[in-house]
Design a protein around this motif. Sequence first.
Motif, short mmCIF file in Angstrom:
data_model
loop_
_atom_site.label_atom_id
_atom_site.label_comp_id
_atom_site.label_asym_id
_atom_site.label_seq_id
_atom_site.Cartn_x
_atom_site.Cartn_y
_atom_site.Cartn_z
N ILE A 97 -9.67 -9.74 -3.43
CA ILE A 97 -8.27 -10.14 -3.49
C ILE A 97 -7.41 -9.18 -2.68
O ILE A 97 -6.52 -9.58 -1.92
N GLY A 98 -7.68 -7.87 -2.84
CA GLY A 98 -6.92 -6.88 -2.08
C GLY A 98 -7.10 -7.04 -0.59
O GLY A 98 -6.13 -6.93 0.18
N THR A 99 -8.33 -7.30 -0.15
CA THR A 99 -8.59 -7.50 1.27
C THR A 99 -7.87 -8.73 1.81
O THR A 99 -7.24 -8.70 2.87
N ALA A 100 -7.96 -9.84 1.07
CA ALA A 100 -7.31 -11.08 1.52
C ALA A 100 -5.80 -10.90 1.61
O ALA A 100 -5.18 -11.31 2.61
N LEU A 101 -5.20 -10.30 0.59
CA LEU A 101 -3.76 -10.09 0.62
C LEU A 101 -3.34 -9.17 1.76
O LEU A 101 -2.31 -9.40 2.42
N SER A 102 -4.12 -8.12 2.00
CA SER A 102 -3.76 -7.18 3.06
C SER A 102 -3.81 -7.84 4.43
O SER A 102 -2.92 -7.63 5.26
N VAL A 103 -4.84 -8.63 4.68
CA VAL A 103 -4.96 -9.31 5.97
C VAL A 103 -3.79 -10.27 6.19
O VAL A 103 -3.15 -10.28 7.25
N VAL A 104 -3.50 -11.09 5.19
CA VAL A 104 -2.42 -12.07 5.32
C VAL A 104 -1.07 -11.36 5.46
O VAL A 104 -0.24 -11.72 6.31
N SER A 105 -0.85 -10.34 4.63
CA SER A 105 0.44 -9.64 4.64
C SER A 105 0.70 -8.94 5.97
O SER A 105 1.79 -9.07 6.56
N ILE A 106 -0.30 -8.21 6.46
CA ILE A 106 -0.12 -7.50 7.72
C ILE A 106 0.03 -8.47 8.89
O ILE A 106 0.79 -8.23 9.84
N SER A 107 -0.68 -9.59 8.82
CA SER A 107 -0.55 -10.59 9.88
C SER A 107 0.85 -11.19 9.89
O SER A 107 1.43 -11.43 10.96
N LEU A 108 1.42 -11.43 8.72
CA LEU A 108 2.79 -11.95 8.64
C LEU A 108 3.79 -10.92 9.15
O LEU A 108 4.79 -11.26 9.79
#
Length: 415
Positions: A97-108
């Motif tokens: 969950i942490g990895t998925a959120l970090s990827v999406v957040s940083i991409s945004l």
Amino acid sequence: MVALSRRSTLACRSPEPPCCSGRTLHVTRQCLSIRVTGRRWLGRPLHQFNRTIRSSASVVGEQGDGQPVQAAITSPISSATQFAAALYQFSRPHTMIGTALSVVSISLLALAGAEPGRVAIVALLQALSSALLMNIAIVGINQLYDIEIDKVNKPYLPLASGALSPTQGAAIVAACAAGGAWIGLASGSPALLATLLVSLALGVLYSAELPFMRWKRSPVLAAGCILAVRAIIVQLGFYTHMRTALDGAAAAAAAAPAAPAAAAAATSPISAAAAATGGGALDVLTHLSPSMWFVVVFMLFFSVVIALFKDLPDVAGDSKAGVRTLSVRLGEGAVFRICVAMLTTAYAWAMVASLTLPAALPARAALFCGHGAMAALLLARARGVDTGAKGHLTDYYMFVWKLFYAEYLLIPLFG
């Protein structure tokens, strides 16, 4: 106890059942009879069958009244369900969950408010899929080398409990590492591929029981591995991957009337972007926005706290295995207070930064209130923690992970 193959049929009958065709197994308290052919029965006293006959997963035992009972034979669907549940635990869901959120957040954050187009979506999917696969590989390596420790600290994990064998675990790690690396290579993005491979290398250095490795034994090296991945590599790597893709697509579109290569952008936007920008990744890294620098430094604090908190519930197993973590050396109470103080300081700094970094007033208000609320929750929960109780420390550690997830929900507002 007698185990049967799936081809056998169990029935509770007399020691000498009537003749019938096929192979049939009959069990009573005195005799076990097996029909071998259509004409001959062989009966033997049960005490002579003192060895368990093993095959598949069917077991015959006795009920309370002494009558035999047959356990359900494991079906392919049941086996697949059990394997999926074990794989889910093997992946360490909270890290996924942490990895998925970090990827999406940083991409945004890298989009900086722009509308996501086809290039951005492709870049995000490449980053997300490869990062999740590499996450499984990294946490899997740690479990492979920590089986004995996890039998004490985390007996519910599939390798420690026996739900997965070490061979199966190694195969999952190899498949996920290869899949993640292949996606990174196929993307044509040097930033993405470097992020994946460096993260994997640090995961091996952290966990592997090999010369000059097993960095988790050293509090400094262990914290360094975690913060390098979570705070620096993930933030800069995925940000650069997205920015390079967007800048390259923009450059390719601008040069489209004069560049025949523009047609290739329609089929391979990321590769075309990399070709169009040349040293685009380096340009992105050397021109990071103030918001991105804040995120990197803030996550450094958060990652150090997670690295230290991670060892708090595991003091018993780590001490037994000779792993001298900071929690083993200083005690759970001292390390707990250090972690809470560090994270509270980080939230206070974030509240100050939120008043200046975002351009829009609503974003500033959301960031200020959000970080203030998380700091209040952190301190309120800390008051009820008994640092001598492993369950309390585990619950609080998982709560810190929830705060970590929540931070990634706020990060795009800094853009």
